[in-house]
Motif scaffolding. Structure first.
Motif, mmCIF file in Angstrom:
data_model
loop_
_atom_site.group_PDB
_atom_site.id
_atom_site.type_symbol
_atom_site.label_atom_id
_atom_site.label_comp_id
_atom_site.label_asym_id
_atom_site.label_seq_id
_atom_site.Cartn_x
_atom_site.Cartn_y
_atom_site.Cartn_z
ATOM 1 N N ALA A 120 0.820 -1.212 0.000
ATOM 2 C CA ALA A 120 0.000 0.000 0.000
ATOM 3 C C ALA A 120 0.852 1.259 0.000
ATOM 4 O O ALA A 120 0.535 2.243 -0.681
ATOM 5 N N SER A 121 1.956 1.253 0.740
ATOM 6 C CA SER A 121 2.799 2.444 0.813
ATOM 7 C C SER A 121 3.460 2.765 -0.525
ATOM 8 O O SER A 121 3.863 3.909 -0.768
ATOM 9 N N GLN A 122 3.550 1.762 -1.421
ATOM 10 C CA GLN A 122 4.178 1.980 -2.722
ATOM 11 C C GLN A 122 3.244 2.652 -3.721
ATOM 12 O O GLN A 122 3.707 3.217 -4.716
ATOM 13 N N VAL A 123 1.959 2.591 -3.478
ATOM 14 C CA VAL A 123 0.987 3.151 -4.432
ATOM 15 C C VAL A 123 0.251 4.366 -3.879
ATOM 16 O O VAL A 123 -0.496 5.014 -4.607
ATOM 17 N N SER A 124 0.450 4.684 -2.619
ATOM 18 C CA SER A 124 -0.276 5.771 -1.976
ATOM 19 C C SER A 124 0.258 7.137 -2.413
ATOM 20 O O SER A 124 1.393 7.270 -2.880
ATOM 21 N N THR A 125 -0.570 8.159 -2.245
ATOM 22 C CA THR A 125 -0.131 9.523 -2.500
ATOM 23 C C THR A 125 0.968 9.915 -1.525
ATOM 24 O O THR A 125 0.982 9.467 -0.372
ATOM 25 N N GLU A 126 1.890 10.754 -1.970
ATOM 26 C CA GLU A 126 2.969 11.208 -1.093
ATOM 27 C C GLU A 126 2.524 12.390 -0.240
ATOM 28 O O GLU A 126 3.073 12.621 0.840
ATOM 29 N N ALA A 127 1.585 13.150 -0.724
ATOM 30 C CA ALA A 127 1.108 14.330 0.001
ATOM 31 C C ALA A 127 -0.413 14.339 0.036
ATOM 32 O O ALA A 127 -1.081 13.895 -0.912
ATOM 33 N N ALA A 128 -0.971 14.840 1.118
ATOM 34 C CA ALA A 128 -2.418 14.923 1.257
ATOM 35 C C ALA A 128 -2.992 15.911 0.239
ATOM 36 O O ALA A 128 -2.337 16.875 -0.156
ATOM 37 N N TYR A 129 -4.222 15.654 -0.179
ATOM 38 C CA TYR A 129 -4.927 16.586 -1.067
ATOM 39 C C TYR A 129 -6.416 16.522 -0.767
ATOM 40 O O TYR A 129 -6.886 15.606 -0.081
ATOM 41 N N VAL A 130 -7.141 17.497 -1.272
ATOM 42 C CA VAL A 130 -8.565 17.618 -0.963
ATOM 43 C C VAL A 130 -9.398 17.520 -2.240
ATOM 44 O O VAL A 130 -9.070 18.155 -3.243
ATOM 45 N N VAL A 131 -10.435 16.709 -2.204
ATOM 46 C CA VAL A 131 -11.432 16.664 -3.269
ATOM 47 C C VAL A 131 -12.659 17.396 -2.739
ATOM 48 O O VAL A 131 -13.322 16.918 -1.810
ATOM 49 N N PRO A 132 -12.969 18.579 -3.289
ATOM 50 C CA PRO A 132 -14.056 19.394 -2.730
ATOM 51 C C PRO A 132 -15.421 18.730 -2.903
ATOM 52 O O PRO A 132 -15.657 17.973 -3.851
#
Length: 399
Positions: free
Chosen positions: A160-172
Motif C-alpha cells: 500500500a505504501s508503494q501506491v499511496s499519494t505522497e502528500a495529502a490533497y482535498v477533493v471538494p
C-alpha cells in the motif's frame, strides 16, 4: 500495422504459452491473475490494487474502444503485465485518443497477445494464482522459469505504501440541495481510485485524501465526520500501521467505511484473520447478497485475500458487535462487515467489492448513501446536535 516481436509467458509451474508482444518490449514478472470483465479495461489497468500483478483478460477481444484521458482511475498504469487473446487492430470510439497498444508501450508495460487465454484461465482456476514472467528478449522457457521462481511473492508483502499519494490533497464537495458541503471525510489512500472520492463528493462530502502513513493525529487534524479506507494491493496481514490507526479511530467512535483492502483491514482491526484465496475474485459479474436488505447485487471485484470471519452470529470486539453483512453467492466468501454499538446502532461497515465501479455495474452505489447516513447519525453529528440544542436552551432561558 506494426510488426510485433515474438513473446513467451512462463508460469512458475513451468506451463508455457507463446504469442506476440503487446505493448512494451522487455521482460516483466508478477502474480498471474485473471479478470472476467468484458469492458472497463482502462479502470483495470490503472487500478493500484493490481500493482505487481500480471492480468489475464478472459474476454477475447480487448482494446476495441482504445484509450481516452477521462477514464483512468489513477495517474498511471499499475499492472505488471498484460495478457490478451485478440487485441483490436483499430480502436473505434469517439472518445479514443490513442490505441491500447500505444498506451502500454508508452508506459513501459510489457504484454503478450495471441495467447489462448481460455486455457490459461482454466489452468489458474485449477492450480491457483501463481508467479509468472513475460518476455520478448528471452527465447528459452527454462531460463525464464528460473527468473520467475526467483521473483517476489505476493503473500507477506506490504504494498500500500508503494501506491499511496505522497502528500495529502482535498477533493471538494460538489454542491447540491444541501448547499456546498455536508460532511468532511478523512480517506486513507491505500491505492485509492479516482472515482471513490468523486462518489463521496457527489453526496456533499469534502474528502481529505491522506497518505497510507497517516497517523490518528493526521486523521483528527481534518476534523472528520467519518473515516474511509480505500482499496489497495498486498497482503493485509503485512499491513499493520493502518490497522492500529483504525483501532484507535474506532475506539474514539469515528464512523467508518472501507472498500476492498479497507474491508480486510477492518476485519483485522476487529480481531479476525485474513487468508489468500486460491485465485481470487476479479471482474464485474460477481453476485453478492446484502444481508441487511436481502437484496442480491451484481458487483465488481478485485481481491486476492479475504476476511476469515464466522458467517453466522456476531462477534464481541472492544468496539462493539461485529458481524458479516455481505456474502458472495458463488463461494460464500465474506464480502462485507458491519460493527454496531451496545444500542444496536451502526458505527462502521465495509465491503470487499467496488461500489464506485466506473465501468459498472452500479448495483452497490447505495453504499455511499449508507456512509452519509452513518455520518449524519454518528457521534460527531450527535455531539454537534447536542451542543446546538444546549445553546438554544441557554438562549431561551436568557430570553
Amino acid at each position: 500495422m506494426p510488426v510485433h516481436a515474438p513473446a513467451i509467458l512462463v508460469l512458475e509451474d513451468g506451463r508455457t504459452f507463446r504469442g506476440d508482444n503487446y505493448g512494451a518490449e522487455g521482460e516483466t514478472f508478477g502474480e498471474a491473475v485473471f479478470n472476467t470483465g468484458m469492458t472497463g479495461y482502462q479502470e483495470t489497468l490503472t487500478d493500484p490494487s493490481y500493482h505487481r500483478q500480471v492480468v489475464v483478460m478472459t474476454a477475447p477481444h480487448i482494446g476495441n474502444t482504445g484509450v481516452n484521458d477521462d477514464d483512468p482511475e489513477s495517474s498511471r498504469i499499475w499492472v505488471a503485465g498484460y495478457v490478451v487473446r485478440d487485441p483490436a487492430r483499430v480502436p473505434s470510439s469517439w472518445r479514443s485518443v490513442r490505441s491500447l497498444d500505444d498506451e502500454l508501450r508508452a508506459q513501459g508495460v510489457v504484454g503478450i497477445s495471441g495467447v489462448d487465454t481460455r486455457a490459461l484461465t482454466r489452468h489458474l482456476r485449477e492450480r491457483g494464482a501463481m508467479k509468472v514472467g513475460i518476455s520478448t528478449v528471452e527465447t528459452d522457457p527454462a531460463a525464464l522459469l528460473e527468473r520467475v521462481r526467483a521473483s517476489g511473492e505476493m503473500a507477506g508483502t506490504e504494498l500500500a505504501s508503494q501506491v499511496s499519494t505522497e502528500a495529502a490533497y482535498v477533493v471538494p464537495a460538489l454542491p447540491g440541495p444541501w448547499g456546498e458541503k455536508r460532511f468532511t471525510v478523512a480517506a486513507l489512500d491505500l491505492g485509492i481510485k479516482t472515482m471513490t472520492p468523486h462518489r463521496m463528493a457527489e453526496r456533499g462530502c469534502e474528502v481529505h485524501v491522506l497518505p497510507a502513513t497517516a497517523s490518528l493525529d493526521d486523521v483528527n487534524a481534518v476534523n472528520p465526520d467519518g473515516l474511509f479506507y480505500s482499496n489497495g494491493p498486498g497482503d493485509p496481514a503485512a499491513t499493520t500501521h493502518q490497522v492500529e490507526v483504525l483501532q484507535a479511530a474506532l475506539a474514539q467512535g469515528l464512523p467508518y467505511f472501507g472498500i476492498c483492502f479497507g474491508n480486510q483491514l477492518f476485519g483485522r482491526a476487529l480481531g479476525f484473520g485474513t487468508y489468500k484465496l486460491k485465485y481470487g475474485h476479479r471482474g464485474i459479474n460477481q453476485p453478492v447478497i446484502d444481508r441487511t436488505t436481502g437484496k442480491v447485487e451484481v458487483t465488481a471485484h478485485n481481491h486476492g485475500f479475504a476476511v476469515d470471519a464466522p458467517l453466522e452470529g456476531s462477534t464481541t470486539t472492544p468496539y462493539g458487535e461485529a458481524s458479516v453483512s455481505h456474502v458472495c453467492l458463488n463461494d460464500d466468501v465474506v464480502e462485507g462487515l458491519e460493527l454496531r454499538d451496545a444500542s444496536g446502532a451502526l458505527t462502521g461497515f465495509s465491503v470487499q467489492y467496488h461500489p464506485e465501479a466506473a465501468a459498472g455495474p452500479h448495483d452497490a452505489a447505495y453504499l455511499f448513501d449508507r456512509f452519509v447516513d452513518l455520518m449524519s447519525t454518528g457521534p460527531e453529528a450527535r455531539s454537534a446536535r447536542t451542543s446546538t440544542d444546549a445553546d438554544a436552551d441557554a438562549d431561551e432561558k436568557e430570553a
